[in-house]
Structures are given as C-alpha cells and as structure tokens.
Write a protein that holds these residues in place. Sequence first.
Motif, PDB file in Angstrom:
ATOM      1  N   LEU A  28       3.444   9.367   5.902  1.00  0.00           N
ATOM      2  CA  LEU A  28       2.312   8.442   5.943  1.00  0.00           C
ATOM      3  C   LEU A  28       2.703   7.150   6.663  1.00  0.00           C
ATOM      4  O   LEU A  28       1.978   6.669   7.545  1.00  0.00           O
ATOM      5  N   GLY A  29       3.884   6.634   6.300  1.00  0.00           N
ATOM      6  CA  GLY A  29       4.337   5.402   6.925  1.00  0.00           C
ATOM      7  C   GLY A  29       4.482   5.558   8.430  1.00  0.00           C
ATOM      8  O   GLY A  29       4.065   4.701   9.206  1.00  0.00           O
TER       9      GLY A  29
ATOM     10  N   MET B   8       0.715   4.203  -2.594  1.00  0.00           N
ATOM     11  CA  MET B   8       0.525   5.596  -2.198  1.00  0.00           C
ATOM     12  C   MET B   8       1.659   6.462  -2.745  1.00  0.00           C
ATOM     13  O   MET B   8       1.420   7.582  -3.198  1.00  0.00           O
ATOM     14  N   GLY B   9       2.881   5.933  -2.730  1.00  0.00           N
ATOM     15  CA  GLY B   9       4.000   6.675  -3.305  1.00  0.00           C
ATOM     16  C   GLY B   9       3.737   7.008  -4.763  1.00  0.00           C
ATOM     17  O   GLY B   9       3.944   8.147  -5.205  1.00  0.00           O
TER      18      GLY B   9
ATOM     19  N   SER C  69       0.830  -1.203   0.000  1.00  0.00           N
ATOM     20  CA  SER C  69       0.000   0.000   0.000  1.00  0.00           C
ATOM     21  C   SER C  69       0.863   1.250   0.000  1.00  0.00           C
ATOM     22  O   SER C  69       0.523   2.251  -0.636  1.00  0.00           O
ATOM     23  N   LEU C  70       2.008   1.201   0.700  1.00  0.00           N
ATOM     24  CA  LEU C  70       2.920   2.350   0.704  1.00  0.00           C
ATOM     25  C   LEU C  70       3.498   2.564  -0.697  1.00  0.00           C
ATOM     26  O   LEU C  70       3.656   3.696  -1.151  1.00  0.00           O
ATOM     27  N   TYR C  71       3.781   1.453  -1.368  1.00  0.00           N
ATOM     28  CA  TYR C  71       4.237   1.506  -2.764  1.00  0.00           C
ATOM     29  C   TYR C  71       3.196   2.207  -3.632  1.00  0.00           C
ATOM     30  O   TYR C  71       3.504   3.127  -4.392  1.00  0.00           O
TER      31      TYR C  71
ATOM     32  N   GLY D 258       7.832   3.606  -1.289  1.00  0.00           N
ATOM     33  CA  GLY D 258       7.290   4.715  -2.061  1.00  0.00           C
ATOM     34  C   GLY D 258       8.135   5.003  -3.285  1.00  0.00           C
ATOM     35  O   GLY D 258       7.614   5.209  -4.385  1.00  0.00           O
TER      36      GLY D 258
ATOM     37  N   ALA E  34       9.199   2.761   4.395  1.00  0.00           N
ATOM     38  CA  ALA E  34       8.153   3.427   3.623  1.00  0.00           C
ATOM     39  C   ALA E  34       8.764   4.223   2.484  1.00  0.00           C
ATOM     40  O   ALA E  34       8.243   4.221   1.359  1.00  0.00           O
TER      41      ALA E  34
ATOM     42  N   SER F 287       7.321  13.630  -3.121  1.00  0.00           N
ATOM     43  CA  SER F 287       6.488  12.506  -2.642  1.00  0.00           C
ATOM     44  C   SER F 287       7.200  11.622  -1.644  1.00  0.00           C
ATOM     45  O   SER F 287       6.534  10.954  -0.853  1.00  0.00           O
TER      46      SER F 287
ATOM     47  N   THR G 258       5.419  10.069   1.642  1.00  0.00           N
ATOM     48  CA  THR G 258       5.257   8.635   1.913  1.00  0.00           C
ATOM     49  C   THR G 258       5.847   8.282   3.270  1.00  0.00           C
ATOM     50  O   THR G 258       5.275   7.491   4.017  1.00  0.00           O
TER      51      THR G 258
ATOM     52  N   PHE H 284       0.961   9.680  -4.987  1.00  0.00           N
ATOM     53  CA  PHE H 284       1.477  11.004  -4.616  1.00  0.00           C
ATOM     54  C   PHE H 284       2.267  11.589  -5.781  1.00  0.00           C
ATOM     55  O   PHE H 284       2.077  12.743  -6.169  1.00  0.00           O
TER      56      PHE H 284
END
Lengths: 291, 312
Positions: free
Chosen positions: A76-77, A47-48, A43-45, A204, A200, A69, A73, A51
Amino acid sequence: MDPILFFTQALNGLQFGVMLFLMATGLTLIFGVMNLINLAHGSLYMMGAYFAATLQQKTGSFIWAIILSIPLTVLLGMIVEMLALRRLYNRDHLDQVLATYGLILFFNELVRMVWGPQSYFMALPQFLSHHVQIFSGLTYPVYRLVIIGVGLGVGAGLYGLIHHTRLGMLIRAGASNREMVNALGVNIRFLYTVVFGLGAALAGLAGMLAGPILSVEVGMGEPILILAFVVIVIGGIGSIQGAFFAAVLVGVADTFGRVLLPPGMASMGIYVLMAAVLCWRPEGLFPAQRT
Amino acid sequence: MTFRRIFCFVFIVFFATLPLWSDVFHTRLFTRILIFALLALSLDLVVGYGGMVSFGHAAFFGTGAYMTGLMSLHGITDALVVWPAAAGAAMLIALPIGALSLRTRGAYFIMITLAFAQMIYYFASGLETFGGSDGMRLLARNTLAGKEFLRHHEFFYYVAAGFLAGAFLLCRRLTGSRFGLILGGIRQNEKRMQSLGYATFPYKLTCFVISAALAGLSGALMANETLYISPSLLHWTQSGHALVMVILGGMGTLAGPVLGAIVLLLMEEILSAFTQHWMIVLGPLLILVVLYARGGLYGLWPQKKVSHVTPP
C-alpha cells in the motif's frame, strides 16, 4: 512514589516510547532521504492495524495476521508513493503537508466506508495475554514486554541495515547527495520507493502492535502521528539515533506526566518539553549531518 | 480585464444582497463562509506573504472564541468590548509563540507552531469551567452598544461581511506598504535582507501577531455565530482546514484565500448532500490541486499578470 509503581510506569513509558520510535523512525527516514513531510504516515499505521484486525478474524491467528499484514502495508505504501507522493519530493513543505493531509482525509473515509465507523478490538492469543512476575510484587503484561522487545529488535536491525548493508549505504548516500548517487548509476526512484516501503512497514507494524492495546478505529493514526512529529523534532529531523532517544524520552515523560500532573497539564507536558528543546537547540538534540 | 471586472461586480452584488433574498439557512451558511474567509485571509498573511508556514493557526482562532466565552461567563457581553479583547488575547498569545517559533525555520517551524497549538488545545480540554473537552454553550450573541442587533441573522451576516471587507482592505494596504515589501523581501531571501541592514525578526513577528489578531477576531465571530465553543476549534485539523483554503484559493494573493474558503465550504456542503462519504472525494481533489494547480484557483483566473507578489 513507591518503587513498584515507579518500575511499572517506567516500563509503560519505555513501551510507549518504543511504539513512538517505530512511527518516528519511518517518518524521519522518509524526511531525511526524500525530504518529504508525510502526514499520511498515521494513515499507514491505521491501515496496518485494520489489515491485522481483519486477517486475525479470517485466519484466527494473531501471529499470521501480523506476518501477512506487513507486506500488505508495504505494498500500500509503495502504491501511494508511486501514484502521488513521488511527485512531491521537490516541492516545498507546504505542498507536501497539504497533499498528505488530503491522503489522511481519503484513508479515513475509505476505512469508514469499508470497515464502518465502529471500532474493532483485537484479541490477544493465550500465550501473550497473561502477566509475568519480574520481581516480587511487580507483575507486568507479557504483551507489553513483547512490544518493547520487538521495538528494540527493530532498532538494532535498522542500525545494522543502515550502517552495514549495501542498501543502507545507498540510503545514507541518497540522504546526503541525491544527484551524485543518481549519477553513479543507482536507480534513485526505486530506492525512494523502497525507503517509503520500509517506512510503511514500520508504521504498519506499530499499528498492528497497538491494535490489542488500543482500539482499532478511524483516525487512530493522528494522535500518534503528532506525537511522532514531536519526537523527530526533538531528536533532530533525519536522525534515526535521535528518533530513538527522543522517542524514549517522550514516552517516559508522557507516562510519568500522566501519573504526576493534573489531567490537562499532562497532555501539555510533552509539548512544553518540545518547545523547551527547540528554544535551547533549534535543530533538535541530534541534528543529522547534511553535506 | 473586462471578464474580471464583470466577475468582481457579480461577486460583490451577490454577497451584498444575499440576506435579502436568501433563507435563514443559507444566510447562516454564508456567514460561516465569510468568517472562515477572514481566518484564511489572516493565515495567508503569514504563509503567503511572510513565508512562514504556520500549522497552528487554530490556536488564535480558538483563543478568540474562548475569550468570548470567558467574558460572557463574567457578564461582559458587549461586542465593542469583547471583540477587541478577543483579538487582543490572540495577539498576547501570538507574541511569545511567534518569538519562540521564529527561532526555527522550515519543517521545524511547521512542527513547533503545531506543537504550541496542541498545547493550547489540551489546555482548553482541561478547563472545567468551559466544559472541558465537551465545550460550552453561549447563552446569546454579543450585544452591540447595549442593543441586541446581532440576534438577527441578516444583521450578523453584514457584520461578518463588513469585517471581511475591512480586513481585506487592511491587508491590501499592509502588503502594499513599506512593511509589506520588506516582508516580501524576507520571504524571497532573508539573508539578503539582513545584508541590506534590515533586522528581519521584528518584521516577521509583527506579521505573525497581526495575523493572529485577525484570526482571533474570526474566532470571536464564530463563537457568536454558532453560540458554542469547544476544543475542536483549537484542533489541528482546524489549522489544516484553513491551510487548505489558502492553498486551494491561491496563496500570496488576497483574493485567493477568500475564494478558497468559499469554494471549499460550498464544496463540502454540496458533496455532503450527495454522500456522507464526501471526504473520499475531497482528499484526492486536494492532492490534484497541489500537483497540478500550483497557483490555486486564483492562478487559473484569466489575467495579465499573476499578482504583484509572486507566490513562493
């Protein structure tokens, strides 16, 4: 197979392996230090990548999008770590798998609500979108070479960070004996948050770099997450060195598998590889030393 | 205890009479719930009782479904042949997968079972006779001793309910038996069981294979219910979904997974009626259950002792 095709595929495999390394190294670091199986790494991948795609539209610059970004990220992480994952470090793996599975559902739906279900495409800037000639008859996209370079650079940087800085020393110490590190006056909770942020950032970054090659869409993190797990299991969970070699191995094996084997078999290939490695060495190729 | 008795009574009466007063939509919804409850129950046998966290149970579920499809392609449609064959196929696949996976433990076991399931997923995606990644429609439900009883949704509901009840009783016998007690010992301390002279590997493998048979059976039932098989039955999210049911309900208990399947699927149904973005509620809810309700829903149930087997 003629040599031109061979070299092209070898480079493709290396590029894919480097992408996998960026994902896998974060996973293995988080597992090695915090003993956490983090399914939400994909999910972090994702979201990166989102962004970066959004910032590229806003700023008009690919480079600025990436530069901006990464901290987003990381932030967020760290927030996710402080709100939810921090409580899971002492739980068994099953709880961790489940809670982070919940995070995957959450982030996928969040992206669908905010960005919509359609996929995004990131355009490459002019200076990255052409091909270069490596030797006569072999031309290769510059951007893929840049990915290889970035990945190798990150690998070298991580090696330096882990083995030659104070933070790296604390990370290594935290991985081998967390109570002792804590007793020596190191704020282990903060250290964990930092390590999670580092993971993260790597995830990202992988997502951002993948943006222009693949499409940016909901659920884009899951296929690469599973492959990254295959990588860290082959490499030995907790070992960054193992993650690097296994990532390149899996990347190259997968790429050549797709060329040489019929379609269904090709996707199976790396799982067969993983099963074979685990039968031969149940702890992976480079098991991390734990004391 | 009286509350518990009353609840069980209402529960059983509700499920026993449901097709009599419900419409076709809800009968079919609850048929699916019962089938998933069977899958969750089979998974709990491995995860909750055996202490082996399998993240690849979709492999056996999907194998059961694909076996049903394969036999119907060859004109074999009688449930009395097809369903045992589906369970048998799942066992045949589980035997090598279990034997190899059980060489590893902990996080490695989670990942290697996942890898085997993905292997079968990609294998199924490449099977052109089954429509590749698009899947395949089945023409009709299986016949039962040559008669087309199963076409009636109400009858099929009772078949699914019967299988769930049978599996429940089987698991209760199993976990209370010598076999089940040894399994519990292995889960709590495998080294100690080995020192006591038990060869632990055959017990774990047997548990894995029995569980796969039940999962394969639930796959065959699911293929009959939806009349559609596709690789999505084998996808890793299917395994995750089943694990969620087990944990949500309470692992290491028999009522837990059934409860978990009912609650999770009803919740999905109800939430999706309110908003298409229901997963944004479900995700955090799962995290909260993991963080704060450690015994699952069954753990919240008022009772004297938690269960005869303490959750690991």
